[in-house]
Design an enzyme around this catalytic site. Structure first.
Site, short mmCIF file in Angstrom:
data_model
loop_
_atom_site.label_atom_id
_atom_site.label_comp_id
_atom_site.label_asym_id
_atom_site.label_seq_id
_atom_site.Cartn_x
_atom_site.Cartn_y
_atom_site.Cartn_z
N GLY A 52 -34.12 -33.91 -2.19
CA GLY A 52 -33.81 -33.10 -0.91
C GLY A 52 -32.93 -31.74 -1.44
CB SER A 53 -31.48 -30.96 1.57
OG SER A 53 -31.99 -30.31 2.70
CB THR A 54 -29.12 -31.44 -3.88
OG1 THR A 54 -30.12 -32.45 -4.26
CG2 THR A 54 -28.08 -32.75 -2.95
#
Length: 678
Positions: A413-415
């Site tokens: 995801g956004s990591t």
């Protein structure tokens, strides 16, 4: 007249044939005499050659039975096989030193390998000649010069201590402990069948299992026969009320952190027949234990040590008469880890009810401080022995407590967004000041994407790199990925260690950017920009990549074995420029320290942290509303002056309807609180 000649001719032929038969017979006797009539030296060499081959019948055929005390074949084989096989004779070498023809005595020197090392000695063998053939006169001293018929050869095994596994501060993660051994003294039984039945019920065993233990050959009336090891915390009164049942303390392998470190440390078990076959010649016996999983298995060779062994001649009272061979015991090595037991426990306590994992490293040195997988199980259960019911329960648990999650790869995801930002800056395809313009909460490049849209949660302005990280904007990073391009994205991720094995003691899953060899479509590329699509990342690998933002663009090499002077070693040097790393780091600080940042709940007044949250959607299609979500939070100390530098990456499954990544942020906030208080 002709008749007489024929008769005479027949007589001559008969005589000639008889002469040939007699000549051949004498020749056979002569050849047999030459071949069979061995000298004492030859006979002794052949006898000794049969010992490591365990050909005791052949050995018996070479002795003069009467002169050897009329020993029976059965007794001869029993005595020789028990000794030679008991000490595991191999590679026997004999050297004839002399032969006294008058006394018919051969003096020789022999040497051979045994379970306790080499044995070498000088000895004499006496022969007797019967009808021109020699036979060996056997007695026990032919085995060992000092051995008499009433003596025994004993093998004493000195068990090596298994090495401990220690954390960075010397705290025991695996070491010596004690539990209670429940057993039976046969001579004190009043009603054997009744005792076995009662004990079987208490120990959750089958009566046949207990009966088999009592029937073993070594068991005597006064023997303590161990039946099962139980936790010393279990009430013992019920056992002690049964006549003939006793409880003693027994040393066992113990894991003080229990569930908190099970997937990291692993466990040992008693060797199986398969283990003995696989590790033949490595010093394992039926009484050995062996590492089965985790670090217990990974460092088995170092932890195991080497048992000591003595071969002795003892008299009929068991007193030592002579030591024949001795191998000193070598205790196993202690394995000193970089793990911090307090941090390991703290992370476990926060996430123990979740399906997830956490890794923590020292970002300057690469020391791995924690590796946690939840839910877990108590590895001490394997030491005491799991019942079939308990094993089935662990395997059938829908939360999969046996599954080691920190070794796997997950949708980040956004990591991944800070990584994509750095790739864009490094390739000069992303300008951090450029305003991409507001697209609302959904966007697609053009109609060629059909019904597919990239969605995001917040509107803000200006739409630049800093705000895109603060608000975790999917649309911005989808656009950035398209600017970077598939080829540059693939090459950059490969430089960051994707599609290769992480250089670490424990084998981790390989991170990937696609299910195939390349990013094949624009949509897949756009999704990859915000950590979706077919991107999968191992949590420890992600932590190492994040270390580049506080190490001037160098990706740190992770390691697990403690060093007195920890020095960071770059796994991938200069993957980003110092300028790129600084730009990304400054904006990751805003994620935690700006009130609008998705990681603001972890903000501290005393220490500057940086990080990134992530929520990865796992669903069949964009319209799927039943899919689940993975929640991520990666957080680290952002300044070189930090006294206790740390970088944590945590992932939790099924955070949908539980606050998404915010659920993970709050858990890690409490872990950091404990860390900095220490």
């Amino acid at each position: 007249m002709k008749k007489k000649r024929r008769y005479f001719k027949w007589i001559v032929m008969m005589a000639a044939g008889l002469a040939i038969i007699i000549a051949v017979s004498y020749l056979v006797v002569f050849v047999n005499h030459v071949m069979v009539r061995k000298t004492p030296e030859e006979l002794l060499a052949e006898y000794m050659d049969n010992i490591p081959k365990q050909q005791y019948d052949a050995m018996y055929s070479m002795i003069d039975v009467k002169a050897s005390g009329n020993i029976s074949k059965e007794d001869f084989i029993r005595r020789n096989s028990a000794i030679y096989e008991g000490i595991e004779v191999q590679n026997m070498v004999i050297e004839i030193l002399s032969y006294d023809k008058k006394e018919e005595v051969v003096t020789y020197q022999t040497s051979f390998e045994t379970i306790a090392g080499q044995i070498r000695f000088e000895n004499e063998a006496t022969f007797k000649k019967n009808e021109g053939a020699y036979a060996l006169i056997w007695d026990d001293s032919l085995i060992f010069p000092e051995l008499s018929s009433s003596d025994q050869v004993r093998v004493d095994i000195i068990q090596a201590e298994r090495g401990a596994i220690l954390d960075r501060n010397g705290k025991v993660l695996a070491g010596k402990g004690t539990e209670s051994s429940v057993g039976i003294v046969p001579g004190k039984l009043q009603d054997k069948n009744d005792v076995i039945q009662k004990l079987a019920e208490l120990l959750e065993m089958e009566p046949d299992e207990i009966e088999a233990k009592l029937s073993e050959q070594w068991v005597k009336e006064d023997s303590f026969v161990p039946v099962k090891t139980i936790s010393r915390n279990i009430a013992q009164e019920a056992f002690l009320e049964i006549p003939g049942v006793m409880i003693t303390e027994v040393e066992v392998r113990e894991y003080p952190l229990k569930e908190a470190a099970t997937h990291l440390i692993g466990y040992v078990q008693n060797v199986t027949a398969e283990d003995l076959e696989e590790h033949e010649g490595e010093g394992y016996t039926v009484n050995s234990i062996i590492g089965k999983s985790g670090l217990e298995g990974l460092f088995e060779k170092e932890l195991k040590g080497q048992d000591g062994c003595r071969i002795l001649i003892v008299d009929d009272e068991g007193s030592e008469k002579e030591e024949l061979a001795c191998t000193l015991v070598q205790n196993g090595q202690a394995i000193h880890l970089t793990i911090d037991a307090g941090l390991q426990s703290s992370l476990y306590e926060q996430f123990q009810e979740d399906k997830g994992c956490s890794v923590a490293i020292q970002p300057d040195t690469g020391e791995v401080l924690a590796l946690v997988s939840t839910p877990s199980y108590d590895n001490n259960e394997f030491i005491l022995g799991l019942s079939d019911e308990r094993w089935a329960a662990l395997n059938e648990d829908e939360n999969q407590p046996l599954y080691n999650r920190f070794r796997q790869v997950w949708c980040p995801g956004s990591t991944l967004k800070p990584v994509v930002a750095a790739i864009g800056l490094e390739s000069c395809t992303v300008d951090p000041a450029e305003d991409y313009g507001s697209e609302g909460l959904s966007w697609q490049k053009d109609a060629s994407w059909g019904s597919y849209y990239v969605t995001t949660l917040h509107e803000y302005a200006p739409v630049n790199l800093e705000n895109a990280l603060i608000y975790s904007d999917n649309i911005y990073f989808a656009k950035a990925a398209l600017k970077i391009g598939a080829e540059e994205m693939e090459n950059s991720l490969k430089r960051l260690g994707f599609c290769e094995e992480l250089p670490f003691e424990i084998q981790m899953g390989e991170s990937q950017y696609s299910n195939t060899e390349s990013i094949e479509t624009e949509v897949q590329l756009a999704d990859s920009g915000y950590g979706q699509g077919q991107i999968l990342v191992n949590p420890l690998h992600l932590a190492c990549i994040y270390s580049s933002f506080c190490n001037d663009g160098n990706v740190i090499r992770p390691y697990l074995i403690y060093q007195n002077e920890a020095k960071g070693d770059a796994w991938i040097p200069d993957v980003f420029s110092k300028e790129t790393a600084t730009v990304v780091l400054d904006r990751m600080k805003k994620v935690v320290n700006d009130p609008n940042g998705t990681g603001y709940a972890a903000h501290r007044e005393d220490i500057i942290l940086a990080g990134k949250t992530g929520t990865a959607e796992l669903k069949e299609s964009q319209e799927d509303t039943t899919g689940t979500e993975l929640g991520w939070f990666a957080v680290f100390t952002a300044e070189e002056t930090a006294e206790n530098p740390i970088l944590i990456v945590s992932m939790v499954e099924d955070v949908k309807e539980r606050g998404g990544s915010g659920y993970v942020v709050e858990k890690d906030r409490q872990v950091l609180e404990e860390w900095f208080e220490r």
